[in-house]
Write an enzyme that holds these catalytic residues in place. Structure first.
Site, PDB file in Angstrom:
ATOM      1  N   GLY A   1       0.890  -1.162   0.000  1.00 52.17           N
ATOM      2  CA  GLY A   1       0.000   0.000   0.000  1.00 52.17           C
ATOM      3  C   GLY A   1       0.920   1.201   0.000  1.00 52.17           C
ATOM      4  O   GLY A   1       1.854   1.267   0.821  1.00 52.17           O
TER       5      GLY A   1
ATOM      6  N   LYS B   1       8.932  12.440 -10.943  1.00 52.77           N
ATOM      7  CA  LYS B   1       9.438  11.094 -11.253  1.00 52.77           C
ATOM      8  C   LYS B   1       9.107  10.797 -12.704  1.00 52.77           C
ATOM      9  O   LYS B   1       7.971  10.979 -13.114  1.00 52.77           O
ATOM     10  CB  LYS B   1       8.738  10.058 -10.360  1.00 52.77           C
ATOM     11  CG  LYS B   1       8.988  10.254  -8.890  1.00 52.77           C
ATOM     12  CD  LYS B   1       8.444   9.086  -8.072  1.00 52.77           C
ATOM     13  CE  LYS B   1       7.059   9.365  -7.556  1.00 52.77           C
ATOM     14  NZ  LYS B   1       6.609   8.453  -6.496  1.00 52.77           N
TER      15      LYS B   1
ATOM     16  N   ASN C   1       0.275  10.746  -6.621  1.00 56.31           N
ATOM     17  CA  ASN C   1      -0.191   9.355  -6.760  1.00 56.31           C
ATOM     18  C   ASN C   1      -1.650   9.221  -7.209  1.00 56.31           C
ATOM     19  O   ASN C   1      -2.466   8.601  -6.513  1.00 56.31           O
ATOM     20  CB  ASN C   1      -0.058   8.664  -5.398  1.00 56.31           C
ATOM     21  CG  ASN C   1       1.054   7.647  -5.377  1.00 56.31           C
ATOM     22  OD1 ASN C   1       1.596   7.289  -6.426  1.00 56.31           O
ATOM     23  ND2 ASN C   1       1.406   7.181  -4.198  1.00 56.31           N
TER      24      ASN C   1
ATOM     25  N   ASP D   1       7.210   4.287  -4.584  1.00 57.14           N
ATOM     26  CA  ASP D   1       7.207   4.440  -3.118  1.00 57.14           C
ATOM     27  C   ASP D   1       8.629   4.275  -2.561  1.00 57.14           C
ATOM     28  O   ASP D   1       9.033   4.995  -1.647  1.00 57.14           O
ATOM     29  CB  ASP D   1       6.283   3.400  -2.480  1.00 57.14           C
ATOM     30  CG  ASP D   1       4.880   3.489  -3.045  1.00 57.14           C
ATOM     31  OD1 ASP D   1       4.439   4.607  -3.367  1.00 57.14           O
ATOM     32  OD2 ASP D   1       4.233   2.440  -3.203  1.00 57.14           O
TER      33      ASP D   1
HETATM   34  O1  KDG Z   1       2.467   2.491  -5.201  1.00 58.75           O
HETATM   35  C1  KDG Z   1       2.111   1.146  -5.179  1.00 58.75           C
HETATM   36  C2  KDG Z   1       0.677   1.073  -4.823  1.00 58.75           C
HETATM   37  O2  KDG Z   1      -0.072   1.638  -5.856  1.00 58.75           O
HETATM   38  C3  KDG Z   1       0.176  -0.311  -4.615  1.00 58.75           C
HETATM   39  O3  KDG Z   1       0.847  -0.955  -3.599  1.00 58.75           O
HETATM   40  C4  KDG Z   1      -1.286  -0.350  -4.325  1.00 58.75           C
HETATM   41  O4  KDG Z   1      -1.477   1.237  -2.582  1.00 58.75           O
HETATM   42  C5  KDG Z   1      -1.840   0.841  -3.645  1.00 58.75           C
HETATM   43  C6  KDG Z   1      -2.827   1.610  -4.366  1.00 58.75           C
HETATM   44  O5  KDG Z   1      -3.661   2.196  -3.687  1.00 58.75           O
HETATM   45  O6  KDG Z   1      -2.788   1.652  -5.597  1.00 58.75           O
END
Ligand code: KDG
Length: 326
Positions: free
Chosen positions: A36, A231, A170, A265
């Site tokens: 996560g 990035k 993200n 991450d």
């Molecule tokens: O950055 C990696 C994450 O995208 C993956 O582990 C899953 O946390 C996640 C998500 O919410 O997409």
């Protein structure tokens, strides 16, 4: 309780990663991981010597127990993780190398998961207020209305207590559903961050009026953000500062790509660990690129995250290209 260096809030899930590349309808074997985004960053920072803590909820089930044990085992404080009776721990599947070779796709089964019920009551003011920095991503506010409120509260607590706010945009369109929803929720909070980490795709969603990355970066720095990091995956990464500083570092190519998920991450963790240790910006980006490159070589997001020793070994290897046989 000792004070934390970094605290974060988000959802940790069970990741079921297909052992075979290709479409999941043909997958028969899955490997289990704990992952996560925000928790990955806390684990990465813990491996690099920082005290980290995580705010979340897990279900009162075997997977919740696995997550608690993993966080604890990796040195992340779990005093602010709630175990919920009436909702399950979220899970997701990873499809690798299909439809794009070298890339992965995620399929979430996290709707109405325990973490999606987080709200303001999960946000402990003293816990966040006593830490050095709060790390947030654009995933948490996309989980539910109440998660959005928890995210906002965490941000406000950090701001009013003088705690650094770090945000990785993200953007997960599978959660937001439309770019507009992501933009409306995230644009107003960007200016409250000290360090903003993003990528080309997210900048295009947040600033659809331009196709360049430079213009939005300039705008963000003019709003008072101290450092913006972009990035660029295989193209490397860039760091810009309010004072006009600019550093560009090339990506590191690796001989194997197993699963690219989690690389960003690991990048964030190594970047932040380096910046908070006072390393030069170019060195911080170099280490961050190495950390990201290492994570793509294995399935799972956290297993290949580096320690300082690993970062130094890889840096030496990249400088000298020596035969690495020990
Ligand atoms: O950055 C990696 C994450 O995208 C993956 O582990 C899953 O946390 C996640 C998500 O919410 O997409």
């Amino acid at each position: 309780m000792s004070k934390m260096d970094f605290v974060s809030i988000g959802e940790v899930m069970i990741q079921l990663n297909s052992l075979t590349p290709g479409p999941l309808r043909y997958a028969r074997y899955f490997e289990v991981h704990v992952a996560g985004s925000e928790a990955n960053v806390m684990i990465g920072l813990s491996k690099l010597g920082y005290r980290t803590g995580f705010i979340t909820r897990v279900g009162n089930d075997e997977f919740g127990e696995m997550i608690l044990r993993t966080l604890k085992g990796e040195g992340v404080d779990i005093t602010h993780v709630r175990v919920m009776k009436d909702a399950p721990t979220g899970i997701y599947f990873v499809q690798r190398h299909y439809p794009i070779p070298g890339k992965s796709t995620v399929f979430y089964y996290r709707h109405l998961s325990a973490a999606s019920y987080m709200d303001e009551s999960d946000v402990d003011e003293e816990y966040i207020g006593g830490s050095r920095a709060l790390f947030l991503t654009g995933i948490t506010p996309a989980l539910s209305e109440s998660c959005y409120r928890a995210f906002r509260k965490a941000l406000e607590v950090a701001r009013s207590s003088g705690v650094d706010v770090i945000l990785d945009t993200n953007i997960r369109l599978k959660l937001w559903r439309t770019p507009e929803r992501a933009r409306e929720a995230l644009l107003p909070v960007l200016r409250d961050t000290k360090i903003l980490i993003t990528n080309k795709e997210d900048l295009a969603i947040l600033f659809p009026e331009t196709s360049s990355t430079r213009e939005p970066v300039k705008k963000l720095l003019n709003q008072g953000i101290e450092i913006v990091v972009v990035k660029k995956g295989e193209e490397g990464s860039e760091l810009y500062t309010k004072e006009g500083g600019e550093v560009v570092e090339k990506a590191i190519s690796v001989p194997i790509i197993e699963d690219v998920i989690g690389a960003g991450d690991a990048f964030d963790a190594a970047l932040l660990a380096s910046l908070y240790r006072g390393l030069e910006h170019s060195q911080a980006l170099k280490y961050a690129n190495i950390a990201g490159a290492l994570v793509v070589t294995v399935r799972g997001d956290i297993e290949a995250q580096p320690t300082w020793e690993v970062l130094e070994t890889m840096s030496k290897y990249l400088r000298e290209k020596m035969e690495y046989i020990r």
